[in-house]
Design an enzyme around this catalytic site. Structure first.
Site, PDB file in Angstrom:
ATOM      1  CG  HIS A  64      -0.362   0.150   2.385  1.00 18.30           C
ATOM      2  ND1 HIS A  64       0.255  -1.215   2.985  1.00 18.30           N
ATOM      3  CD2 HIS A  64      -0.049   1.262   3.400  1.00 18.30           C
ATOM      4  CE1 HIS A  64       0.815  -0.611   4.283  1.00 18.30           C
ATOM      5  NE2 HIS A  64       0.816   0.572   4.383  1.00 18.30           N
ATOM      6  CB  CYS A  94     -15.864   9.829  -1.418  1.00 15.03           C
ATOM      7  SG  CYS A  94     -16.657  10.900  -0.019  1.00 15.03           S
ATOM      8  CB  CYS A 100     -14.655  13.976   2.470  1.00 15.91           C
ATOM      9  SG  CYS A 100     -13.889  12.344   2.172  1.00 15.91           S
ATOM     10  CB  CYS A 108     -13.302   8.858   3.351  1.00 18.12           C
ATOM     11  SG  CYS A 108     -14.447   8.623   1.761  1.00 18.12           S
ATOM     12  NE  ARG A 367       7.655   2.744   5.459  1.00 12.62           N
ATOM     13  CZ  ARG A 367       7.420   2.114   6.648  1.00 12.62           C
ATOM     14  NH1 ARG A 367       8.204   1.578   7.404  1.00 12.62           N
ATOM     15  NH2 ARG A 367       6.231   2.441   6.922  1.00 12.62           N
TER      16      ARG A 367
HETATM   17  P1  NAD Z   1       8.556  -0.772  12.153  1.00  9.91           P
HETATM   18  O1  NAD Z   1       8.698  -2.411  12.060  1.00  9.91           O
HETATM   19  O2  NAD Z   1       9.484  -0.252  10.924  1.00  9.91           O
HETATM   20  O3  NAD Z   1       8.921  -0.394  13.327  1.00  9.91           O
HETATM   21  C1  NAD Z   1       8.193  -0.626  14.703  1.00  9.91           C
HETATM   22  C2  NAD Z   1       9.155  -0.352  15.726  1.00  9.91           C
HETATM   23  O4  NAD Z   1       8.388  -0.657  17.054  1.00  9.91           O
HETATM   24  C3  NAD Z   1      10.421  -1.304  15.749  1.00  9.91           C
HETATM   25  O5  NAD Z   1      11.725  -0.679  15.648  1.00  9.91           O
HETATM   26  C4  NAD Z   1      10.282  -2.162  17.087  1.00  9.91           C
HETATM   27  O6  NAD Z   1      11.493  -2.518  17.601  1.00  9.91           O
HETATM   28  C5  NAD Z   1       9.518  -1.241  17.799  1.00  9.91           C
HETATM   29  N1  NAD Z   1       8.552  -1.844  18.981  1.00  9.91           N
HETATM   30  C6  NAD Z   1       7.921  -3.093  18.712  1.00  9.91           C
HETATM   31  N2  NAD Z   1       7.251  -3.267  19.881  1.00  9.91           N
HETATM   32  C7  NAD Z   1       7.780  -2.415  20.846  1.00  9.91           C
HETATM   33  C8  NAD Z   1       7.295  -2.330  22.410  1.00  9.91           C
HETATM   34  N3  NAD Z   1       6.685  -2.827  22.990  1.00  9.91           N
HETATM   35  N4  NAD Z   1       8.239  -0.872  22.853  1.00  9.91           N
HETATM   36  C9  NAD Z   1       8.911  -0.192  22.168  1.00  9.91           C
HETATM   37  N5  NAD Z   1       9.206  -0.348  20.781  1.00  9.91           N
HETATM   38  C10 NAD Z   1       8.615  -1.456  20.117  1.00  9.91           C
HETATM   39  O7  NAD Z   1       7.325  -0.632  11.701  1.00  9.91           O
HETATM   40  P2  NAD Z   1       6.635   0.810  11.045  1.00  9.91           P
HETATM   41  O8  NAD Z   1       6.507   0.643   9.569  1.00  9.91           O
HETATM   42  O9  NAD Z   1       7.318   1.806  11.542  1.00  9.91           O
HETATM   43  O10 NAD Z   1       4.875   0.639  11.670  1.00  9.91           O
HETATM   44  C11 NAD Z   1       4.698   0.981  13.029  1.00  9.91           C
HETATM   45  C12 NAD Z   1       3.445   0.725  13.255  1.00  9.91           C
HETATM   46  O11 NAD Z   1       2.669   1.830  12.631  1.00  9.91           O
HETATM   47  C13 NAD Z   1       2.871  -0.655  13.002  1.00  9.91           C
HETATM   48  O12 NAD Z   1       1.953  -1.133  13.823  1.00  9.91           O
HETATM   49  C14 NAD Z   1       2.142  -0.183  11.666  1.00  9.91           C
HETATM   50  O13 NAD Z   1       1.061  -1.151  11.317  1.00  9.91           O
HETATM   51  C15 NAD Z   1       1.470   1.110  12.170  1.00  9.91           C
HETATM   52  N6  NAD Z   1       0.993   1.951  10.862  1.00  9.91           N
HETATM   53  C16 NAD Z   1      -0.099   2.614  11.386  1.00  9.91           C
HETATM   54  C17 NAD Z   1      -0.525   3.547  10.213  1.00  9.91           C
HETATM   55  C18 NAD Z   1      -1.781   4.354  10.532  1.00  9.91           C
HETATM   56  O14 NAD Z   1      -2.302   5.133   9.799  1.00  9.91           O
HETATM   57  N7  NAD Z   1      -2.381   4.414  11.823  1.00  9.91           N
HETATM   58  C19 NAD Z   1       0.079   3.772   9.340  1.00  9.91           C
HETATM   59  C20 NAD Z   1       1.320   3.157   8.817  1.00  9.91           C
HETATM   60  C21 NAD Z   1       1.609   2.284   9.680  1.00  9.91           C
HETATM   61 ZN    ZN Z   2       1.551   1.476   5.852  1.00 11.54          ZN
END
Ligand code: NAD
Ligand code: ZN
Length: 375
Positions: A64, A94, A100, A108, A367
């Site tokens: 995504h 939308c 929105c 949305c 990333r």
């Molecule tokens: P990532 O794996 O790159 O980073 C997560 C970090 O959290 C890691 O460094 C890990 O070691 C650390 N971590 C895990 N458990 C922990 C704990 N209990 N205490 C402290 N640190 C801890 O992941 P990311 O791509 O940066 O995504 C982070 C989170 O955000 C994920 O849950 C993802 O699904 C979520 N996310 C949410 C949205 C949204 O719109 N709300 C959008 C994108 C990602």
């Molecule tokens: Zn994401």
């Protein structure tokens, strides 16, 4: 006209993706077919691939966080045309619904994130198939494919000059983290901010805190390897909860004379969500949840923590409205006011997309960008 192209298909939970030839049906009314140039991996993809705390839905094309170019548009699409440069977003806009139209909201009514759907909204069918067998979509984007079909409202049209191998990460992680701080927590200048989880999303949240002029940015992560990198994003202090016997809330309270002004949770772990909330100062502290929890997770804290005037918030996509706000974030990058390169720690070819998963599982990457167009 059906397009035959390559896609990385998740056949079963936790099994490596397989590059397959898929058929991609033409876009129907209000849909757009796009050619994906670059796609990155976000932890949300990993959760739904592992399907440990999430509904399993396979075979599926995940992905995504991406950037691409419009190949063709379906009936009724007037905002986009062939050749437009776009970022697909898991939560659409939308433009017509109450959300929105509200200044507060970006969820949305029609196109908000739905992780369990797997089909197009208009007819409940998939646009992907292999030998006639449908392959499920993911959050309306499915970017681990050379071509994908999305609703027009899930695509932000951006500056065609933007380098897609960089701005693709604005399609989820970086915008989400920055927005969680700037749009939702809204830290005051000179304030203290705790960031739980220093992955791509958390470090984007730190970047937001730095932009807002926070004076202390405390990074909390179980992986101490994150700390060196986090310094580049303005994180001033580090705490690894594994180094302490007492609850991390207490450690933070001691270091900050009662708690931080703001905390942003970017881990997906419900314990860390509770810690983030309870680490806020009473009287004014604000915590923002960003991580995607297990589907059965329950947030438990004493109601007294609220009575003592702490605020708990949450956000998808950092409260940005994708079509309205993403073009401006791309311009921030073009004007060199936002650095995206530091988030991109790895790049792989499409054939090597499973390596992106390995890097994230090992906690090595922020990333990892997959080059879909060059294969
Ligand atoms: P990532 O794996 O790159 O980073 C997560 C970090 O959290 C890691 O460094 C890990 O070691 C650390 N971590 C895990 N458990 C922990 C704990 N209990 N205490 C402290 N640190 C801890 O992941 P990311 O791509 O940066 O995504 C982070 C989170 O955000 C994920 O849950 C993802 O699904 C979520 N996310 C949410 C949205 C949204 O719109 N709300 C959008 C994108 C990602
Ligand atoms: Zn994401």
């Amino acid at each position: 006209q059906v397009i035959k192209c390559k896609a990385a298909v998740a056949w079963a939970a936790g099994e490596p993706l397989k590059i397959e030839e898929v058929e991609v049906a033409p876009p129907q009314a209000m849909e757009v077919r796009i050619k994906i140039h670059y796609t990155a991996l976000c932890h949300t993809d990993l959760y739904f691939w592992e399907a440990k705390g999430q509904t399993p839905l396979f075979p599926r094309i995940l992905g995504h966080e991406a950037a691409g170019v419009v190949e063709s548009v379906g009936e009724g699409v007037t905002d986009l045309k062939e050749g437009d440069t776009v970022l697909p977003v898991f939560t659409g806009e939308c433009g017509e619904c109450r959300h929105c139209k509200s200044e507060e909201s970006n969820v949305c009514d029609l196109l908000r994130i739905n992780t369990d759907r797997g089909v197009m909204i208009s007819d409940g069918k998939s646009r992907f198939s292999i030998n006639g067998k449908p392959i499920y979509h993911f959050v309306g984007t499915s970017t681990f494919s050379e071509y994908t079909v999305t609703h027009v409202g899930s695509l932000a049209k951006i500056n065609p000059e933007a380098p897609l191998d960089k701005v693709c990460i604005l399609s989820c992680g970086v915008s989400t983290g920055m927005g969680a701080t700037l749009n939702v927590a809204k830290p005051k200048k000179g304030s203290s901010v705790a960031i739980f989880g220093l992955g791509g999303v958390g470090l984007a949240a730190a970047e937001g805190a730095r932009m807002a002029g926070a004076s202390r940015i405390i990074g909390i992560d179980l992986n101490s390897d994150r700390f060196e990198k986090a310094k580049l994003f303005g994180v001033t202090e580090f705490i690894n909860p594994l180094d302490y016997k007492k609850p991390i809330q207490e450690v933070i309270a001691e270091k900050t004379d009662g708690g931080v002004d703001y905390s942003i949770e970017c881990t997906g772990n419900v314990k860390a969500m509770i810690q983030a909330f309870e680490s806020c100062h009473d009287g004014w502290g604000v915590a923002v949840l960003v991580g995607v929890p297990h589907s059965d997770a329950v947030f438990a804290t004493s109601p007294v923590n609220f009575l003592n005037e702490r605020t708990l918030k949450g956000t998808f996509f950092g409260n940005y409205k994708p079509r309205t706000d993403l073009p401006g974030l791309v311009e921030l990058y073009m004007d060199k006011k936002l650095q995206l390169e530091r988030f991109i720690t790895h790049e792989v070819s499409f054939a090597d997309i499973n390596k992106a998963f390995d890097y994230m599982i090992k906690g090595e990457s922020l990333r990892c960008v997959t080059n879909v167009i060059g294969n």
